[in-house]
Each structure stands twice: as structure tokens, then as C-alpha cells.
Design a protein around this motif. Structure first.
Motif, PDB file in Angstrom:
ATOM      1  N   ASN A 149      -5.470   5.680  -0.479  1.00 25.66           N
ATOM      2  CA  ASN A 149      -5.328   5.057   0.845  1.00 25.66           C
ATOM      3  C   ASN A 149      -6.442   5.498   1.794  1.00 25.66           C
ATOM      4  OD1 ASN A 149      -3.011   3.801  -0.108  1.00 25.66           O
ATOM      5  ND2 ASN A 149      -1.722   5.527   0.485  1.00 25.66           N
ATOM      6  N   GLY A 150      -7.644   5.558   1.260  1.00 25.20           N
ATOM      7  CA  GLY A 150      -8.810   5.846   2.084  1.00 25.20           C
ATOM      8  C   GLY A 150      -9.112   7.323   2.271  1.00 25.20           C
ATOM      9  N   THR A 151      -8.269   8.190   1.717  1.00 23.39           N
ATOM     10  CA  THR A 151      -8.492   9.626   1.888  1.00 23.39           C
ATOM     11  C   THR A 151      -8.754  10.280   0.534  1.00 23.39           C
ATOM     12  OG1 THR A 151      -6.854   9.540   3.638  1.00 23.39           O
ATOM     13  CG2 THR A 151      -7.499  11.739   2.878  1.00 23.39           C
ATOM     14  N   LEU A 196      -0.038   0.287   4.136  1.00 21.88           N
ATOM     15  CA  LEU A 196       0.091  -1.029   4.756  1.00 21.88           C
ATOM     16  C   LEU A 196       0.344  -0.994   6.271  1.00 21.88           C
ATOM     17  CD1 LEU A 196       1.994  -3.106   2.068  1.00 21.88           C
ATOM     18  CD2 LEU A 196      -0.444  -2.807   2.397  1.00 21.88           C
ATOM     19  N   ALA A 197       1.324  -0.212   6.689  1.00 19.43           N
ATOM     20  CA  ALA A 197       1.624  -0.187   8.123  1.00 19.43           C
ATOM     21  C   ALA A 197       0.521   0.570   8.852  1.00 19.43           C
ATOM     22  CB  ALA A 197       2.965   0.503   8.355  1.00 19.43           C
ATOM     23  N   SER A 198       0.142   0.062  10.028  1.00 18.66           N
ATOM     24  CA  SER A 198      -0.852   0.825  10.795  1.00 18.66           C
ATOM     25  C   SER A 198      -0.467   0.808  12.267  1.00 18.66           C
ATOM     26  CB  SER A 198      -2.256   0.244  10.581  1.00 18.66           C
ATOM     27  OG  SER A 198      -2.311  -1.068  11.068  1.00 18.66           O
ATOM     28  N   ASN A 199      -0.704   1.906  12.928  1.00 18.45           N
ATOM     29  CA  ASN A 199      -0.357   2.087  14.351  1.00 18.45           C
ATOM     30  C   ASN A 199       1.081   1.677  14.646  1.00 18.45           C
ATOM     31  OD1 ASN A 199      -3.057   2.834  14.782  1.00 18.45           O
ATOM     32  ND2 ASN A 199      -3.648   0.662  15.007  1.00 18.45           N
ATOM     33  N   LEU A 213       4.253  -2.857  11.216  1.00 21.64           N
ATOM     34  CA  LEU A 213       4.416  -3.195   9.811  1.00 21.64           C
ATOM     35  C   LEU A 213       3.396  -4.255   9.413  1.00 21.64           C
ATOM     36  CD1 LEU A 213       8.306  -3.489   9.343  1.00 21.64           C
ATOM     37  CD2 LEU A 213       6.819  -1.568   8.723  1.00 21.64           C
ATOM     38  N   HIS A 214       2.962  -4.211   8.173  1.00 17.94           N
ATOM     39  CA  HIS A 214       2.130  -5.272   7.603  1.00 17.94           C
ATOM     40  C   HIS A 214       2.985  -6.550   7.530  1.00 17.94           C
ATOM     41  CE1 HIS A 214       0.152  -7.519   4.329  1.00 17.94           C
ATOM     42  NE2 HIS A 214      -0.936  -6.819   4.583  1.00 17.94           N
ATOM     43  N   PRO A 215       2.382  -7.724   7.669  1.00 17.85           N
ATOM     44  CA  PRO A 215       3.180  -8.966   7.632  1.00 17.85           C
ATOM     45  C   PRO A 215       4.091  -9.067   6.403  1.00 17.85           C
ATOM     46  CG  PRO A 215       0.908  -9.455   8.238  1.00 17.85           C
ATOM     47  CD  PRO A 215       0.964  -7.986   7.946  1.00 17.85           C
ATOM     48  N   VAL A 216       3.645  -8.529   5.276  1.00 19.28           N
ATOM     49  CA  VAL A 216       4.499  -8.587   4.087  1.00 19.28           C
ATOM     50  C   VAL A 216       5.733  -7.708   4.294  1.00 19.28           C
ATOM     51  CG1 VAL A 216       4.683  -7.996   1.639  1.00 19.28           C
ATOM     52  CG2 VAL A 216       2.637  -9.153   2.471  1.00 19.28           C
ATOM     53  N   GLN A 217       5.522  -6.522   4.848  1.00 21.70           N
ATOM     54  CA  GLN A 217       6.662  -5.628   5.087  1.00 21.70           C
ATOM     55  C   GLN A 217       7.632  -6.245   6.092  1.00 21.70           C
ATOM     56  OE1 GLN A 217       3.976  -2.350   6.143  1.00 21.70           O
ATOM     57  NE2 GLN A 217       5.021  -1.088   4.602  1.00 21.70           N
ATOM     58  N   PHE A 223       7.337  -4.373  -5.161  1.00 20.62           N
ATOM     59  CA  PHE A 223       7.329  -5.800  -4.825  1.00 20.62           C
ATOM     60  C   PHE A 223       6.412  -6.076  -3.634  1.00 20.62           C
ATOM     61  CE2 PHE A 223      11.014  -7.258  -7.367  1.00 20.62           C
ATOM     62  CZ  PHE A 223      10.522  -8.504  -7.702  1.00 20.62           C
ATOM     63  N   VAL A 224       6.453  -5.193  -2.640  1.00 23.06           N
ATOM     64  CA  VAL A 224       5.613  -5.393  -1.460  1.00 23.06           C
ATOM     65  C   VAL A 224       4.139  -5.373  -1.876  1.00 23.06           C
ATOM     66  CG1 VAL A 224       4.840  -4.316   0.693  1.00 23.06           C
ATOM     67  CG2 VAL A 224       7.284  -4.563   0.227  1.00 23.06           C
ATOM     68  N   MET A 225       3.764  -4.448  -2.754  1.00 25.46           N
ATOM     69  CA  MET A 225       2.368  -4.388  -3.203  1.00 25.46           C
ATOM     70  C   MET A 225       2.011  -5.622  -4.031  1.00 25.46           C
ATOM     71  SD  MET A 225       1.282  -1.877  -1.631  1.00 25.46           S
ATOM     72  CE  MET A 225      -0.375  -1.541  -2.188  1.00 25.46           C
ATOM     73  N   ALA A 226       2.968  -6.066  -4.871  1.00 26.45           N
ATOM     74  CA  ALA A 226       2.711  -7.266  -5.678  1.00 26.45           C
ATOM     75  C   ALA A 226       2.544  -8.486  -4.776  1.00 26.45           C
ATOM     76  CB  ALA A 226       3.846  -7.479  -6.681  1.00 26.45           C
ATOM     77  N   CYS A 227       3.367  -8.572  -3.710  1.00 23.70           N
ATOM     78  CA  CYS A 227       3.258  -9.694  -2.765  1.00 23.70           C
ATOM     79  C   CYS A 227       1.925  -9.645  -2.032  1.00 23.70           C
ATOM     80  CB  CYS A 227       4.373  -9.646  -1.730  1.00 23.70           C
ATOM     81  SG  CYS A 227       5.974 -10.033  -2.407  1.00 23.70           S
ATOM     82  N   LYS A 228       1.520  -8.437  -1.625  1.00 23.32           N
ATOM     83  CA  LYS A 228       0.255  -8.313  -0.911  1.00 23.32           C
ATOM     84  C   LYS A 228      -0.884  -8.763  -1.826  1.00 23.32           C
ATOM     85  CE  LYS A 228      -2.959  -5.226   1.343  1.00 23.32           C
ATOM     86  NZ  LYS A 228      -4.127  -5.510   0.499  1.00 23.32           N
ATOM     87  N   SER A 229      -0.860  -8.301  -3.062  1.00 28.46           N
ATOM     88  CA  SER A 229      -1.920  -8.673  -4.002  1.00 28.46           C
ATOM     89  C   SER A 229      -1.917 -10.182  -4.245  1.00 28.46           C
ATOM     90  CB  SER A 229      -1.711  -7.917  -5.314  1.00 28.46           C
ATOM     91  OG  SER A 229      -2.594  -8.389  -6.288  1.00 28.46           O
TER      92      SER A 229
END
Lengths: 328, 220
Positions: free
Chosen positions: B64-66, B133-136, B139-143, B161-167
Motif C-alpha cells: 500500500n505504498g509503504t 482504499l479508504a483515504s482521509n 470510503l472508496h466508492p466500491v466500499q 470481494f471489494v478488491m475483486a470489484c475494484k480490479s
């Protein structure tokens, strides 16, 4: 999973030198979707894993306008699905049938060919030939609903799990192999063998050889299709499958035909007679049904899988109709 | 926590296959007890090949970027490294056999099963889990779509499922019903919340399209 050492060669020469002299000591890691599961179940217990993903040349994919193609061992199922959609429908359709988006992103062409059988006795630890402690075969008197209906007179009763092999056989493709003695090529139908002992493998590869890719000859004018009969649309192997490649003349009469069956025998099954009977005929419901019947003429179902004979006939019929562009 | 691999291994040794399988099939049985093939002359000549393990070695994973440093044996999967060593527990361990999708993560932009990638293979690659996914606090639109459409019951399959939907939406921004059905085919929900999940994907697709056409940051 047992402990193992992990080697990451960057050339095929290095990879081959890292492989074992006997099966089982070392295993090749590509997509990992089958190997890691086998290791978690202690069905595979290698002391060394050779990860070939660092060998760049194995990821190449070339398809020329005449349909001839060179597909690297590490090309993923998803890449193959997209790349062959127009050029080799049978192959693309077979790739589309493989499991799930995750598996298609991870799994490789060579991995599809070299995956181990899905026979539940094998996966549960009873060995490739599914024997109990007394050496008796478990499949004939056990739950054999997904086992072989053809080529099942030897000790191997599992079905070959490859989705791509029947399509590659229909397209007259060859497997490219690299070993300590250099490179060699073998027809896809000769790459698979029915093992005679549980220490054997299901393919004509030595333990220190590596599948480097697939070559497909030019296929101008070839019409191909794959039809899989499945219980579930995704995440499972077909119950029976057929891939066909035909050529038609101006009068729509068949001038050449190849038919290969999947998931019905310990090896992909080449239906030579069913294919040759089509020569000179047009593809119709009638000729396709007849070819399906011929393809399974030698079938000898086990106690619980006679239903697969009918499914196989349907797969052949629908693949032929699809290749000829006739809606079933 | 980090020694979970050994502990788990003991607990998971299968009853059936351990029993007489190793005795019955000479190859595997022998392979366990003899040292690596005395094909050492060949191996000695293999210059330039990195060999790691079987004991632990230090690796760095970009999660996740770190960049995250850890020590693992080669046999540790990405999923177990995330959960047990890095405390990134969004991806779930359910079947552990590349079948159920609860461990789905995005690796270099491609959806994969975390249970079937070795942690050491994931070095140098971009690993995205549901935690990214969530930032600040948003929630991400999928969440959000999963919440709005009641797309979970017990919730254990949800991160996968959330990751599969995002992909799916990253690759098919306007998915058809078939795209949704087949695109999520690698994930199972034993509670059977598929109707809610399909509705959530449709909502998320619409929301993400709005964000894009507004010229805003493309979500994901």
C-alpha cells in the motif's frame, strides 16, 4: 508446506542446471497456483523451488498474420486469452474457461500444460495411481464420477486437467523444451503420456528439462473452436471438452479436420477417426453428431461416469458447429 | 507472531497424506530424508543464481505504498506475510488453495490470490490490499457501495470481494451483467450475498464514472 530453498535463475541454462536428477527433488515455480497448493497438502515436497519468472525470454508472445505463433512458457492465461481472440478462437475460448480472473492473471501457459491431475485420490495423498496401502486401485470401486472414460485400460484413471492442450493439439502445436542437451520440440499430443507408476509424470519431460514455450504452425483459413461442458461457469474444470480445427473449401466441404478431447482420458484424447470421417462433408447438425459419436466410440466408462460419454459427444458437436459458424 | 509459520505447519500436517503416503511412494519419502542431489557439480557451475533459504531471510515488500521490511522463510505466502508478519489483516485466509478469493489482493495492477504467491516473489512489486482504499476518512466508492447495498452478511469474504470489484472496475469501467458475473467468478460468498454484491458493483461503476467525468482524480 515443508521448508525448501528458493532459486531464481535468469537464464534457461541456469534454470536447467538447478533442476534435480529425479522427479520430486526440485519443482519449477511459475504461476504457483497449482504447485503451492500441492505443497501445502504435502503432495509435493521439493527441497528446492526453481522460480523461472526471472527468465525474460520465456514471457515473449508473437503471433504472425498467417496464424503462426510462438507463445512463451510464462505468458499468462489472461494474456493468451486476449492475444488469440481473433487468431486462434479455440485457444482463446479454452483460456476463457480457465478458473477465475485471479488464476488467469497468475497462471501460465506452461503451467496449464504441466499442472498435476485433479483426481481427488491423488490430491488426498494416495499417489498418482490412487492406490491404498495394499496396492489396490481405489478409483474403480470408488467415486470415479470425474475420472477417465477413454484410455483407461492402464493403471492411470485420472483425466488430464489441461484446458489448453486439446486446443493446441487441434492447432497442431508443438511444445518447446530445453534441457541439459539443448532444445527440442515435441508435438503437444506426444508431450502427454499415461504414467505406468506413481513415480512417473504425466508428460514426456525429464526432471531436469523445462518447457520454454509453444509453437503453432501457420493456420491460414483454419476455423477453430473449443466447447466445454461444465457444471459451473467458473472456478472449476470442465466435465468434458472438445477442441476442433477445420478447413473448408469453397463448397463448404471439410478438407482437413483435427479434433481433440479434454478431461476424458489420462492424456488429452485425439479423435482421429471422428476427424477423418468429416473429410468431404459439410458441417451440419447431422455430421457433427456423427463425429461426436465416433469420438467416443471406444469409451469404456467406469462405474459412475457413463454420463461423460454423452457430454463428450455434445462437446464435439457444439465445437464443430461453432467452428463452422453454425449456431447450435 | 512471526513464528506462526512453524506453528501452523505442525497443526496442518494432513492426517491422510502423512500416514502412509510417504512410505508408499518412494520418491517423496526418500526425498525428505536425503540431502539434495549430489548433482552438485552441476549446481556448483550455476554462477549468478541467487539461492535463498530454507531458513529466514530479509525481504522488503511494498505494501500500500509503504516499504515494509520483514524476515521470512521462502515457504511463507504473501497472504501469511501480510497477516502474520505485517499485521495487514484485510486479506483473509479461508481455503488457502487458490479457490475462494478471500485473500484477493492486487499485485502490480493485477488481481491475484495472496495465498498462492510466495512473499519473496512479491518483492519489488506493488501490493495493494483493501486497507489502501479508504483515504482521509472517506470510503472508496466500491466500499461505500457495499455498505449502501448491504453487500455482506458475515463479512469474511468482503475484503476479497471489494478488491475483486475494484480490479473489475479498473479494467471494465462500464461492466455488463456478464462482466460482473464472470469478473467476480474467482470469489465465493458462503452467505450467498451475491445479489447485494452485484448491485454494489453497478452503483460503484456509476459513482466512479461520475468522478472521472467531473475531471476529478480517478478513484483507484
Amino acid at each position: 508446506m515443508n521448508k525448501f530453498e528458493y532459486a531464481s535463475p535468469t537464464t534457461k541454462e541456469q534454470a536447467v542446471a538447478m533442476l534435480g536428477k529425479a522427479w520430486g527433488e526440485t519443482e519449477i515455480l511459475a504461476g504457483g497456483t497449482d504447485l503451492l497448493s500441492l505443497m501445502k497438502d504435502f503432495v509435493a515436497t521439493p527441497q528446492r523451488i526453481v522460480n523461472i519468472k526471472g527468465i525474460k525470454e520465456l514471457s515473449s508472445l508473437q503471433i504472425l498474420r498467417d496464424g503462426s505463433a510462438r507463445i512463451g512458457a510464462l505468458v499468462t492465461i489472461d494474456q493468451l486469452l486476449e492475444a488469440t481472440r481473433k487468431s486462434h478462437p479455440a485457444l482463446s475460448q479454452a483460456a476463457a474457461g480457465i478458473a477465475s480472473p485471479q488464476i488467469r492473471n497468475m497462471g501460465t501457459v506452461a503451467g496449464d500444460l504441466c499442472q498435476r491431475p485433479r483426481c481427488w485420490y491423488y490430491r488426498a495423498g494416495f499417489g498418482l495411481l490412487a492406490r491404498n496401502d495394499a496396492g489396490q486401485a481405489l478409483v474403480p470401486s470408488g467415486d470415479n464420477r470425474y475420472h477417465a472414460i477413454l484410455g483407461n485400460k492402464g493403471p492411470a484413471l485420472f483425466v488430464n486437467p489441461s484446458s489448453l492442450a486439446p486446443a493446441l493439439i487441434a492447432l497442431a502445436a508443438k511444445v518447446q523444451i530445453f534441457g541439459p542437451d539443448g532444445a527440442r520440440e515435441v508435438e503437444v499430443e506426444k508431450f502427454f503420456v499415461a504414467p505406468q507408476s506413481s513415480a512417473d509424470r504425466e508428460y514426456a519431460l525429464k526432471s531436469n528439462e523445462l518447457v520454454t514455450g509453444i509453437s503453432i504452425p501457420k493456420s491460414t483459413g483454419l476455423l477453430s473452436a473449443t466447447y466445454e461442458v461444465r457444471q459451473r461457469e467458473v472456478l472449476d474444470w470442465p466435465l468434458a471438452a472438445a477442441s476442433v480445427a477445420i478447413k473448408l473449401d469453397a463448397a463448404k466441404k471439410v478438407t482437413s479436420a483435427r479434433i481433440a478431447l479434454g478431461h476424458v482420458a489420462p492424456t488429452p484424447w485425439v479423435a482421429t477417426e471422428a476427424a477423418s470421417t468429416l473429410i468431404g462433408k459439410t458441417i451440419s447438425e447431422e455430421s457433427a453428431v456423427a463425429a461426436g459419436k465416433l469420438a467416443t466410440a471406444g469409451a469404456q466408462p467406469l462405474s459412475h461416469n457413463a454420463y461423460k460419454v454423452q457430454l463428450t459427444q455434445v462437446a464435439v458437436k457444439r465445437a464443430l458447429l461453432a467452428a463452422a459458424g453454425i449456431s447450435a | 507472531m512471526s513464528s506462526s509459520d512453524e506453528r501452523r505447519d505442525e497443526a496442518e500436517k494432513p492426517v491422510v497424506s502423512r500416514r502412509n503416503f510417504l512410505k508408499g511412494t518412494g520418491v517423496a519419502g526418500v526425498a525428505l530424508t536425503i540431502p539434495l542431489a549430489p548433482g552438485a557439480e552441476a549446481q556448483a557451475g550455476v554462477a549468478g543464481v541467487t539461492v535463498i533459504g530454507p531458513e529466514r531471510s530479509k525481504i522488503t515488500l511494498n505494501v500500500n505504498g509503504t516499504p515494509r521490511a520483514l524476515e521470512v522463510e521462502p515457504r511463507v505466502t504473501l497472504l501469511d506475510a501480510l497477516r502474520n508478519d505485517l499485521d495487514v489483516t484485510g486479506a483473509k485466509r479461508v481455503c488457502d488453495r487458490a479457490t475462494c478469493g478471500a485473500c484477493s489482493v492486487i499485485l502490480d495492477g493485477k488481481l491475484v490470490y495472496g495465498c498462492s504467491v510466495l512473499a519473496i516473489e512479491a518483492q519489488g512489486r506493488k501490493i495493494e490490499t483493501v486497507e489502501s482504499l479508504a483515504s482521509n476518512g472517506q470510503l472508496h466508492p466500491v466500499q461505500k457501495a457495499f455498505v449502501d447495498n448491504d453487500a455482506q452478511q458475515c463479512g469474511f469474504c468482503t475484503p476479497g470481494f471489494v478488491m475483486a470489484c475494484k480490479s473489475l472496475l479498473d479494467h471494465h469501467p462500464e461492466p455488463s451483467a456478464d462482466d460482473i458475473r464472470l469478473g467476480l467468478g474467482g470469489n465465493l460468498c458462503r452467505c450467498g450475498t451475491y445479489v447485494g454484491i452485484k448491485a454494489a458493483v453497478a452503483q460503484a461503476a456509476t459513482e466512479m464514472k461520475k468522478t472521472r467525468t467531473k475531471g476529478g482524480r480517478r478513484n483507484g
